[in-house]
Each structure stands twice: as structure tokens, then as C-alpha cells.
Scaffold this motif. Structure first.
Motif, PDB file in Angstrom:
ATOM      1  N   TRP A  36       0.848  -1.197   0.000  1.00 19.65           N
ATOM      2  CA  TRP A  36       0.000   0.000   0.000  1.00 19.65           C
ATOM      3  C   TRP A  36       0.882   1.245   0.000  1.00 19.65           C
ATOM      4  O   TRP A  36       1.925   1.276   0.654  1.00 19.65           O
ATOM      5  CB  TRP A  36      -0.885   0.060   1.264  1.00 19.65           C
ATOM      6  N   SER A  38       0.135   5.852  -0.543  1.00 15.84           N
ATOM      7  CA  SER A  38      -0.976   6.800  -0.399  1.00 15.84           C
ATOM      8  C   SER A  38      -0.653   8.063  -1.178  1.00 15.84           C
ATOM      9  O   SER A  38       0.481   8.249  -1.636  1.00 15.84           O
ATOM     10  CB  SER A  38      -1.218   7.114   1.076  1.00 15.84           C
ATOM     11  N   MET A 122      -1.090   2.849   5.982  1.00 15.09           N
ATOM     12  CA  MET A 122      -1.145   3.864   4.940  1.00 15.09           C
ATOM     13  C   MET A 122      -2.422   4.699   4.971  1.00 15.09           C
ATOM     14  O   MET A 122      -2.470   5.782   4.384  1.00 15.09           O
ATOM     15  CB  MET A 122      -0.939   3.232   3.562  1.00 15.09           C
ATOM     16  N   ILE A 123      -3.468   4.229   5.663  1.00 16.33           N
ATOM     17  CA  ILE A 123      -4.591   5.152   5.923  1.00 16.33           C
ATOM     18  C   ILE A 123      -4.052   6.280   6.806  1.00 16.33           C
ATOM     19  O   ILE A 123      -4.393   7.446   6.628  1.00 16.33           O
ATOM     20  CB  ILE A 123      -5.786   4.430   6.589  1.00 16.33           C
ATOM     21  N   GLY A 125      -0.478   7.026   7.128  1.00 14.82           N
ATOM     22  CA  GLY A 125       0.498   7.592   6.188  1.00 14.82           C
ATOM     23  C   GLY A 125       1.205   8.835   6.725  1.00 14.82           C
ATOM     24  O   GLY A 125       1.169   9.126   7.925  1.00 14.82           O
ATOM     25  N   ALA A 295     -10.956   6.785   4.292  1.00 17.99           N
ATOM     26  CA  ALA A 295     -10.069   6.460   3.169  1.00 17.99           C
ATOM     27  C   ALA A 295     -10.814   6.181   1.876  1.00 17.99           C
ATOM     28  O   ALA A 295     -11.839   5.515   1.871  1.00 17.99           O
ATOM     29  CB  ALA A 295      -9.212   5.258   3.527  1.00 17.99           C
ATOM     30  N   GLU A 297     -10.031   4.350  -1.751  1.00 15.16           N
ATOM     31  CA  GLU A 297      -9.022   3.416  -2.272  1.00 15.16           C
ATOM     32  C   GLU A 297      -8.917   3.543  -3.785  1.00 15.16           C
ATOM     33  O   GLU A 297      -9.926   3.499  -4.480  1.00 15.16           O
ATOM     34  CB  GLU A 297      -9.460   1.996  -1.888  1.00 15.16           C
ATOM     35  N   ARG A 318      -8.184  10.532   3.497  1.00 12.21           N
ATOM     36  CA  ARG A 318      -6.955   9.995   2.919  1.00 12.21           C
ATOM     37  C   ARG A 318      -7.212   9.244   1.623  1.00 12.21           C
ATOM     38  O   ARG A 318      -8.254   8.617   1.452  1.00 12.21           O
ATOM     39  CB  ARG A 318      -6.319   9.066   3.950  1.00 12.21           C
ATOM     40  N   THR A 319      -6.244   9.291   0.722  1.00 13.49           N
ATOM     41  CA  THR A 319      -6.332   8.563  -0.541  1.00 13.49           C
ATOM     42  C   THR A 319      -5.296   7.443  -0.517  1.00 13.49           C
ATOM     43  O   THR A 319      -4.088   7.694  -0.463  1.00 13.49           O
ATOM     44  CB  THR A 319      -6.088   9.519  -1.724  1.00 13.49           C
ATOM     45  N   LEU A 320      -5.818   6.215  -0.555  1.00 10.00           N
ATOM     46  CA  LEU A 320      -5.004   5.027  -0.344  1.00 10.00           C
ATOM     47  C   LEU A 320      -4.735   4.375  -1.694  1.00 10.00           C
ATOM     48  O   LEU A 320      -5.664   4.185  -2.474  1.00 10.00           O
ATOM     49  CB  LEU A 320      -5.872   4.104   0.508  1.00 10.00           C
TER      50      LEU A 320
END
Ligand code: NDP
Length: 324
Positions: A36, A38, A122-123, A125, A295, A297, A318-320
Motif C-alpha cells: 500500500w 498513499s 497507509m490510511i 500515512g 479512506a 481506495e 486519505r487517498t489510499l
């Protein structure tokens, strides 16, 4: 293996998914299979070319990643071990996380803390890690939940969202500043007690009515100037971002008449011990609901489209990036 490659032609940055060979990876003592990554604001600046983040092309962006050690010459890490990385210039001047594999220095890696999987890491990050450093900065300055409200600016972004969730969990009353009405339900679900419009932060006098015991500022410029003018006597602002601009049109008045502290926060070069402490705190202090709420994805191929969305303030949370 596939990676997002940034190239520069005629002064413009171009991003495309390309196949790369193992032999092209930069020098380093640990090779990691990435699961993963981000997209952070800095990644969006790099991928769109809107910020001068990258000086040497071709470059693989991605300032953070989580994955499994493929091979290691560093005795601290072994094949199969879960690790994560944020900062150290990776994705800026060393090939980064938007790739199926990365080769880096062992010194830059953090063993994945117990209680966290790679997706959750990574959510959080770089953005969430920075939010934790900001909260720790307020704690170090002696700001306690009973002292009053904490204001968070750029609240629906990656740093802002995580800061709201952390502060709420720790018992601080939180006022969230957002430029978008569409984010209000999300911010309330994270724990914001009240929401203020970014428009209210457009103009400021040198000193205003005292409102905040502490602040986490991700925006800079006029918004930060207004926050400084509204700080309580002895309050602290943890400033980490420039989403609204890098200027700071303020005066010395909040500092010399109200004993206000402006504490800068950098996540890139944070020393190892502070890093480990911040990751432990994130495991402990982020509510489990945070991982379901915050998040979006995407795939590697969608990264350029979502970098544009980040620059146009069309993303919340967040952008995963799912790599494996
Ligand atoms: P995001 O894009 O996720 O969030 C930024 C938020 O700022 C947006 O969601 C928006 O919130 C607000 N915003 C966007 N444009 C403007 C504008 N023109 N004026 C005022 N507010 C705006 O970014 P991140 O959370 O990843 O990062 C936030 C900032 O922190 C960035 O500047 C980034 O570079 C910095 N940063 C610094 C680090 C460090 O080590 N010092 C590490 C990580 C990030 P809303 O719509 O709710 O108003």
C-alpha cells in the motif's frame, strides 16, 4: 514490475504507469515489496508538477509506503518482515512508494507496529503521522484537554482529519475549520464539536477575542494569521502545512502580548525515537472507526487523476493506493 513514472518534457511533468526492471532501482540496503502507498498533498504537488518537489527526472513519486521486506543487507530487517516508511526525501529525490518495489536505506524504515496492518498504516500515512506529531507538540507545550478548544484548519484533509480524530479521542474539544459544506457530516463523525467556515478566516486584526487553547494548522497564510490572533494567553499553534499558501501575514502582537507559541512541525526528518513514539501513539490513540471513515481506495493508474482532485480541493480524508 509496474511503477508510476514522472518525466519532464518542455518544463511540464508527465505521469504514466510503466514497467521497470529491478536493476533500475536506486541504491539502498533493503528492498521492499510494496502493498500500500498513499497520496499526500506533497505527492499531488509532485505528480501534477504544481510544486517544485522533484528536481531529477525520471522519478517515482510516493512519499510513503507499507509492505514486506523482499531482501535486506541491514541486520535490523529480514525477508518477510512488515515495514513502513514516511519521509526522508523518498518520492522526492529517491524513487518512492508508487511502485511495486522500492529499494531504500534501512535507517529510513520503521518496523510495522503491532496492532496495525499495512493498509491501516497507509490510511495513517505521512499525513496521519504528521497529525500525531502536531498533537504531541501541543502536549509538549502543556496544552491539556481542560484548557479549552483546539482549532484544526484544513480539517477535512489528511492531516486535518487525523488531527480531529486524535484530539477528540484524547478528550480535547475540537473546532474544525473547513472550506466546504459537504465535509461537515464527515467532520462531525470524526469528533468535531463545531465547524467554522474558512471564509471567517479571511481577514484578521493583530489581536482578536481569545478563543483557542491550541491549534493544528495545515493551511498557513491568512488562516494561520487569524488563528494566531485568536489564541488564548499562553496557547500553542502546531503549524505543519501550506495548503492555503506559504505566506504568513501576521504581527508580533500574539507572541509578545499573549505569550503565544508557534511550533513548527516537520515529519520528513523526524528522528527515529520520536518516529517510534508517534507510531505507538497512533496505534493507541486512533479509534478503530477512523479506518472505516476516512479512506478512498485507488489503483496506481488512478493516481494522476486523484492528484488533480487533491490540488482542486475535491478530496476528503486519505487517498489510499493499492499496489499489491
Ligand atoms: P490534503 O489535500 O489532504 O488537505 C488539505 C486541506 O486543506 C484540504 O482538504 C482543505 O480542507 C484545505 N485547503 C485546500 N486548499 C486550500 C486553500 N486554497 N486555502 C485554505 N485551505 C485549503 O493535504 P494533507 O492533509 O496531506 O496536507 C496538508 C498540508 O500539510 C499540506 O500543505 C502539506 O504539504 C502539509 N504537510 C506537511 C508535513 C510536514 O512534515 N510539515 C507533512 C504532511 C503534510 P477543507 O476543504 O476542509 O478546508
Amino acid at each position: 514490475m509496474q511503477a508510476l513514472i514522472l518525466e519532464q518534457h518542455d518544463g511540464k511533468t508527465h505521469a504514466s504507469v510503466q514497467a521497470i526492471e529491478e536493476s533500475q532501482l536506486p541504491q539502498g540496503d533493503v528492498t521492499v515489496d510494496i502493498q500500500w502507498s498513499s497520496l499526500n498533498y506533497k505527492d499531488a504537488l509532485a505528480i501534477t508538477g504544481k510544486g517544485k518537489i522533484i528536481r531529477n527526472f525520471p522519478m517515482i513519486p510516493g512519499i510513503d509506503f507499507a509492505g514486506v521486506v523482499h531482501s535486506s543487507e541491514d541486520p535490523r530487517f529480514h525477508a518477510g518482515q512488515q515495514v513502513l516508511l514516511t519521509g526522508w526525501g523518498v518520492g522526492e529525490n529517491h524513487w518512492g512508494g508508487l511502485s511495486q518495489r522500492a529499494r531504500v536505506q534501512g535507517d529510513w524504515l520503521v518496523a510495522q507496529p503491532k496492532g496495525l496492518d499495512a493498509r491501516q498504516a497507509m490510511i495513517i500515512g505521512t499525513a496521519g503521522f504528521t497529525a500525531m506529531l502536531c498533537v504531541m507538540a501541543l502536549e509538549d507545550a502543556g496544552v491539556r484537554p481542560q484548557d479549552g478548544e483546539i482549532v484544526v484548519t484544513g480539517a477535512s484533509g489528511g492531516v486535518g482529519s487525523t488531527a480531529v480524530a486524535l484530539l477528540h479521542k484524547l478528550g480535547y474539544p475540537v473546532a474544525a475549520v473547513s472550506g466546504r459544506e459537504s465535509t461537515h457530516d464527515y467532520l462531525r463523525s470524526l469528533g468535531a464539536n463545531r465547524i467554522l467556515s474558512r471564509d471567517e478566516f479571511a481577514e484578521t486584526r493583530p489581536l482578536e477575542k481569545q478563543l483557542w487553547a491550541g491549534a493544528v494548522d495545515t493551511v498557513g497564510d491568512k488562516v494561520l494569521a487569524k488563528v494566531l490572533a485568536q489564541m488564548n494567553y499562553g496557547g500553542c499553534v502546531a503549524a505543519c502545512g501550506l495548503a492555503g499558501g506559504f505566506a504568513l501575514p501576521t504581527t508580533v502582537m500574539p507572541f509578545i502580548l499573549r505569550n503565544v507559541r508557534l511550533q513548527g512541525v516537520d515529519s520528513v526528518m523526524t528522528p527515529a525515537a520520536r518516529r517510534a513514539e508517534a507510531w505507538q501513539r497512533l496505534v493507541q490513540d486512533l479509534p478503530s472507526s477512523f479506518y472505516n471513515q476516512s479512506a478512498t481506495e485507488i489503483t496506481l493508474a488512478q493516481a494522476p487523476e486523484f492528484a488533480d482532485k487533491i490540488m482542486n480541493n475535491q478530496i476528503q480524508g486519505r487517498t489510499l493506493v493499492k499496489i499489491a
